[in-house]
Design a protein around this motif. Sequence first.
Motif, PDB file in Angstrom:
ATOM      1  N   VAL A 179      41.698  77.412  40.059  1.00 35.81           N
ATOM      2  CA  VAL A 179      42.395  78.279  39.100  1.00 35.81           C
ATOM      3  C   VAL A 179      41.541  78.436  37.841  1.00 35.81           C
ATOM      4  CG1 VAL A 179      44.367  78.421  37.523  1.00 35.81           C
ATOM      5  CG2 VAL A 179      44.747  77.880  39.932  1.00 35.81           C
ATOM      6  N   ARG A 180      41.003  77.318  37.372  1.00 36.09           N
ATOM      7  CA  ARG A 180      40.169  77.343  36.160  1.00 36.09           C
ATOM      8  C   ARG A 180      38.918  78.217  36.390  1.00 36.09           C
ATOM      9  NH1 ARG A 180      40.537  72.047  35.943  1.00 36.09           N
ATOM     10  NH2 ARG A 180      42.623  71.846  35.078  1.00 36.09           N
ATOM     11  N   THR A 181      38.299  78.055  37.549  1.00 42.27           N
ATOM     12  CA  THR A 181      37.104  78.845  37.878  1.00 42.27           C
ATOM     13  C   THR A 181      37.436  80.334  37.921  1.00 42.27           C
ATOM     14  OG1 THR A 181      36.428  76.990  39.254  1.00 42.27           O
ATOM     15  CG2 THR A 181      35.199  79.034  39.543  1.00 42.27           C
ATOM     16  N   TYR A 182      38.585  80.648  38.554  1.00 41.86           N
ATOM     17  CA  TYR A 182      39.020  82.041  38.657  1.00 41.86           C
ATOM     18  C   TYR A 182      39.240  82.644  37.270  1.00 41.86           C
ATOM     19  CZ  TYR A 182      42.494  85.807  39.200  1.00 41.86           C
ATOM     20  OH  TYR A 182      43.184  86.975  39.094  1.00 41.86           O
ATOM     21  N   CYS A 183      39.942  81.901  36.408  1.00 37.06           N
ATOM     22  CA  CYS A 183      40.225  82.399  35.060  1.00 37.06           C
ATOM     23  C   CYS A 183      38.929  82.623  34.285  1.00 37.06           C
ATOM     24  CB  CYS A 183      41.134  81.431  34.303  1.00 37.06           C
ATOM     25  SG  CYS A 183      42.821  81.412  34.924  1.00 37.06           S
ATOM     26  N   ALA A 184      37.969  81.701  34.445  1.00 34.61           N
ATOM     27  CA  ALA A 184      36.691  81.844  33.745  1.00 34.61           C
ATOM     28  C   ALA A 184      35.963  83.091  34.235  1.00 34.61           C
ATOM     29  CB  ALA A 184      35.837  80.596  33.953  1.00 34.61           C
ATOM     30  N   GLN A 185      35.942  83.265  35.543  1.00 31.18           N
ATOM     31  CA  GLN A 185      35.257  84.430  36.123  1.00 31.18           C
ATOM     32  C   GLN A 185      35.869  85.746  35.646  1.00 31.18           C
ATOM     33  OE1 GLN A 185      35.559  83.808  40.326  1.00 31.18           O
ATOM     34  NE2 GLN A 185      33.656  82.634  40.434  1.00 31.18           N
ATOM     35  N   GLU A 186      37.205  85.781  35.615  1.00 31.00           N
ATOM     36  CA  GLU A 186      37.907  87.019  35.258  1.00 31.00           C
ATOM     37  C   GLU A 186      38.108  87.157  33.752  1.00 31.00           C
ATOM     38  OE1 GLU A 186      38.797  89.368  37.561  1.00 31.00           O
ATOM     39  OE2 GLU A 186      37.842  88.116  39.097  1.00 31.00           O
ATOM     40  N   GLU A 187      37.603  86.172  32.999  1.00 30.44           N
ATOM     41  CA  GLU A 187      37.764  86.146  31.542  1.00 30.44           C
ATOM     42  C   GLU A 187      39.231  86.200  31.129  1.00 30.44           C
ATOM     43  OE1 GLU A 187      35.163  88.867  29.539  1.00 30.44           O
ATOM     44  OE2 GLU A 187      33.471  88.336  30.825  1.00 30.44           O
ATOM     45  N   ILE A 188      40.045  85.433  31.833  1.00 29.07           N
ATOM     46  CA  ILE A 188      41.467  85.308  31.498  1.00 29.07           C
ATOM     47  C   ILE A 188      41.625  84.044  30.649  1.00 29.07           C
ATOM     48  CG2 ILE A 188      43.789  84.900  32.421  1.00 29.07           C
ATOM     49  CD1 ILE A 188      42.758  86.282  35.038  1.00 29.07           C
ATOM     50  N   PRO A 189      42.190  84.184  29.453  1.00 28.74           N
ATOM     51  CA  PRO A 189      42.330  82.976  28.629  1.00 28.74           C
ATOM     52  C   PRO A 189      43.322  81.979  29.211  1.00 28.74           C
ATOM     53  CG  PRO A 189      43.363  84.877  27.551  1.00 28.74           C
ATOM     54  CD  PRO A 189      42.674  85.395  28.779  1.00 28.74           C
ATOM     55  N   VAL A 190      42.914  80.705  29.264  1.00 32.20           N
ATOM     56  CA  VAL A 190      43.852  79.637  29.631  1.00 32.20           C
ATOM     57  C   VAL A 190      44.445  79.148  28.318  1.00 32.20           C
ATOM     58  CG1 VAL A 190      44.105  77.342  30.654  1.00 32.20           C
ATOM     59  CG2 VAL A 190      42.565  79.011  31.705  1.00 32.20           C
ATOM     60  N   VAL A 191      45.728  79.482  28.101  1.00 35.99           N
ATOM     61  CA  VAL A 191      46.308  79.253  26.783  1.00 35.99           C
ATOM     62  C   VAL A 191      46.926  77.865  26.620  1.00 35.99           C
ATOM     63  CG1 VAL A 191      46.636  81.677  26.146  1.00 35.99           C
ATOM     64  CG2 VAL A 191      48.369  80.536  27.538  1.00 35.99           C
ATOM     65  N   MET A 192      47.150  77.180  27.729  1.00 30.61           N
ATOM     66  CA  MET A 192      47.651  75.803  27.636  1.00 30.61           C
ATOM     67  C   MET A 192      47.486  75.113  28.977  1.00 30.61           C
ATOM     68  SD  MET A 192      51.400  74.313  26.401  1.00 30.61           S
ATOM     69  CE  MET A 192      52.337  74.550  27.889  1.00 30.61           C
ATOM     70  N   GLU A 193      47.233  73.802  28.933  1.00 32.21           N
ATOM     71  CA  GLU A 193      47.296  73.007  30.156  1.00 32.21           C
ATOM     72  C   GLU A 193      48.300  71.884  29.922  1.00 32.21           C
ATOM     73  OE1 GLU A 193      43.902  71.932  32.400  1.00 32.21           O
ATOM     74  OE2 GLU A 193      42.675  73.591  31.635  1.00 32.21           O
ATOM     75  N   LEU A 194      49.301  71.835  30.797  1.00 31.31           N
ATOM     76  CA  LEU A 194      50.314  70.797  30.692  1.00 31.31           C
ATOM     77  C   LEU A 194      50.015  69.773  31.778  1.00 31.31           C
ATOM     78  CD1 LEU A 194      52.887  70.292  28.990  1.00 31.31           C
ATOM     79  CD2 LEU A 194      54.180  71.533  30.746  1.00 31.31           C
ATOM     80  N   PRO A 195      49.750  68.521  31.389  1.00 30.45           N
ATOM     81  CA  PRO A 195      49.314  67.546  32.393  1.00 30.45           C
ATOM     82  C   PRO A 195      50.403  67.203  33.410  1.00 30.45           C
ATOM     83  CG  PRO A 195      49.580  66.496  30.251  1.00 30.45           C
ATOM     84  CD  PRO A 195      49.805  67.956  30.040  1.00 30.45           C
ATOM     85  N   ASP A 196      49.961  66.729  34.554  1.00 28.40           N
ATOM     86  CA  ASP A 196      50.874  66.251  35.591  1.00 28.40           C
ATOM     87  C   ASP A 196      51.391  64.888  35.150  1.00 28.40           C
ATOM     88  OD1 ASP A 196      52.126  66.294  38.142  1.00 28.40           O
ATOM     89  OD2 ASP A 196      50.614  64.892  38.869  1.00 28.40           O
ATOM     90  N   ASP A 197      52.582  64.898  34.574  1.00 27.59           N
ATOM     91  CA  ASP A 197      53.126  63.678  33.975  1.00 27.59           C
ATOM     92  C   ASP A 197      54.514  63.449  34.565  1.00 27.59           C
ATOM     93  OD1 ASP A 197      54.342  61.777  32.346  1.00 27.59           O
ATOM     94  OD2 ASP A 197      53.476  62.557  30.485  1.00 27.59           O
ATOM     95  N   ILE A 198      54.678  62.348  35.251  1.00 28.57           N
ATOM     96  CA  ILE A 198      55.951  62.058  35.925  1.00 28.57           C
ATOM     97  C   ILE A 198      57.112  62.043  34.929  1.00 28.57           C
ATOM     98  CG2 ILE A 198      55.648  59.536  35.794  1.00 28.57           C
ATOM     99  CD1 ILE A 198      57.221  61.346  38.793  1.00 28.57           C
ATOM    100  N   ARG A 199      56.820  61.728  33.692  1.00 25.92           N
ATOM    101  CA  ARG A 199      57.889  61.676  32.672  1.00 25.92           C
ATOM    102  C   ARG A 199      58.455  63.066  32.383  1.00 25.92           C
ATOM    103  NH1 ARG A 199      55.260  59.196  27.662  1.00 25.92           N
ATOM    104  NH2 ARG A 199      53.734  60.743  28.329  1.00 25.92           N
ATOM    105  N   ILE A 200      57.560  64.100  32.520  1.00 25.17           N
ATOM    106  CA  ILE A 200      58.031  65.484  32.333  1.00 25.17           C
ATOM    107  C   ILE A 200      59.009  65.843  33.450  1.00 25.17           C
ATOM    108  CG2 ILE A 200      57.341  67.926  32.322  1.00 25.17           C
ATOM    109  CD1 ILE A 200      54.742  67.099  30.955  1.00 25.17           C
ATOM    110  N   ALA A 201      58.656  65.453  34.676  1.00 22.19           N
ATOM    111  CA  ALA A 201      59.536  65.722  35.815  1.00 22.19           C
ATOM    112  C   ALA A 201      60.873  65.006  35.641  1.00 22.19           C
ATOM    113  CB  ALA A 201      58.852  65.284  37.109  1.00 22.19           C
ATOM    114  N   ARG A 202      60.821  63.779  35.138  1.00 20.79           N
ATOM    115  CA  ARG A 202      62.067  63.026  34.923  1.00 20.79           C
ATOM    116  C   ARG A 202      62.946  63.714  33.886  1.00 20.79           C
ATOM    117  NH1 ARG A 202      59.010  57.746  34.774  1.00 20.79           N
ATOM    118  NH2 ARG A 202      59.016  57.056  36.944  1.00 20.79           N
TER     119      ARG A 202
END
Lengths: 121, 292
Positions: free
Chosen positions: B233-256
């Motif tokens: 996904v990151r590679t695709y966004c870089a290639q297409e010059e799509i800004p990645v505006v946030m990355e939310l980590p995989d955190d089990i506490r968020i799921a809880r």
Amino acid sequence: MLIAISATESSVRANVDGRFGRCKHFMIFDTETSIFTPLENKAQFASGGAGIQAAQAIQNSGATVVLTGNVGPNAFTTLTAADIEIYVGASGTLQEAIRNFQAGTYKKAMGATVESKHGPA
Amino acid sequence: MMSTFEKNKPLVIAVASGKGGTGKTTVAVNLARTIRFAHIFDCDVEEPNVHLFLKPKITARQRVEVKVPKIDMHRCNLCRACADFCTYNALAVMPREVLVFPEICHSCGGCMLVCPQDAIREVGYEIGALEKGSIGTIGFTHGILHTGKPVGIPIIKKVKEQVGTSGIAIIDAPPGTSCAMVESVEGSDFCILVTEPTPFGLNDLKLAVEALCLLKIPFGVVINRSGVGNDDVRTYCAQEEIPVVMELPDDIRIARAYARGETILDALPEYRPLFTGLYDRIKELCRPGGKL
């Protein structure tokens, strides 16, 4: 009496198609002459309301009985409004279906036997 | 592209995704909580869920109706013009009556126009509801499609009519790239596409990107559950010059927290800067002369 049977192809050797609205063909059987008349089911390609469209075509054909596998709610309502009786549970060849119908094997549908958009029986 | 900081015009931020279950509502709800004076519009009328997290006080409810034909059988001569016209088979002309199937009708009004007997008029048919309320300083509106009713677009239109003439609107769109998604995001100043770094996420992200390009809506990508999957996904966004505006980590506490119906900001306040950063980034991208 004309009996409309949902069929897999336009042939006297066809099998009963378990679906009403989206069957390929109807074979209209005349009990006086024992002659089949094919009726292509144009509703099979409808995006929606196939049962309603097919029911109107049956009504135009003059048939007063439908033999099929299952019938959905809209087809049931439409056929009933045209005083067409629906017998469900039919399968096998057209000849078998007619024999079974005349022997009283199939039960008359008193309501839809499947939900809308049921698809293949 | 569109300049968004005009007077008497709201800043409309849509949150969409190709793939379902990537975290649209999580992003929309927490962004609304970050901005505080935002109004959130839940356009996922088949399955609205923003209210589960924000728990708004509902203060107004209205029915949403569509127009369906009603036949005057005193005028009707069973000519079939209406049924022949209806491409959806919502009308059936029977020996004694004309049957109307309102759940199939698309409310085009065509049957009324073609009826030579002037026997058709339109009547309301309820398909859902609109509810409005608030949570503190955050405004809340959502649409509800009644169970068994197939088409939610008229409700989405009603929800979007509530977007004010100023302030910040956050639209939680339904997943996919169907009519419902297009209706929800259309007219937005910016669209956040939430995805996950998996092959499924990437595939559906590409579909959503295509849709937004056609709609000419500026967009950026939020990568949720960052850390799982791969880097495509990151590679695709870089290639297409799509800004990645946030990355939310995989955190089990968020799921809880999600499973308990809590917002991230309440359960895990350490993530607040991430959402503040997201809002700042969007403002920066929307500013006239901004990157988009």
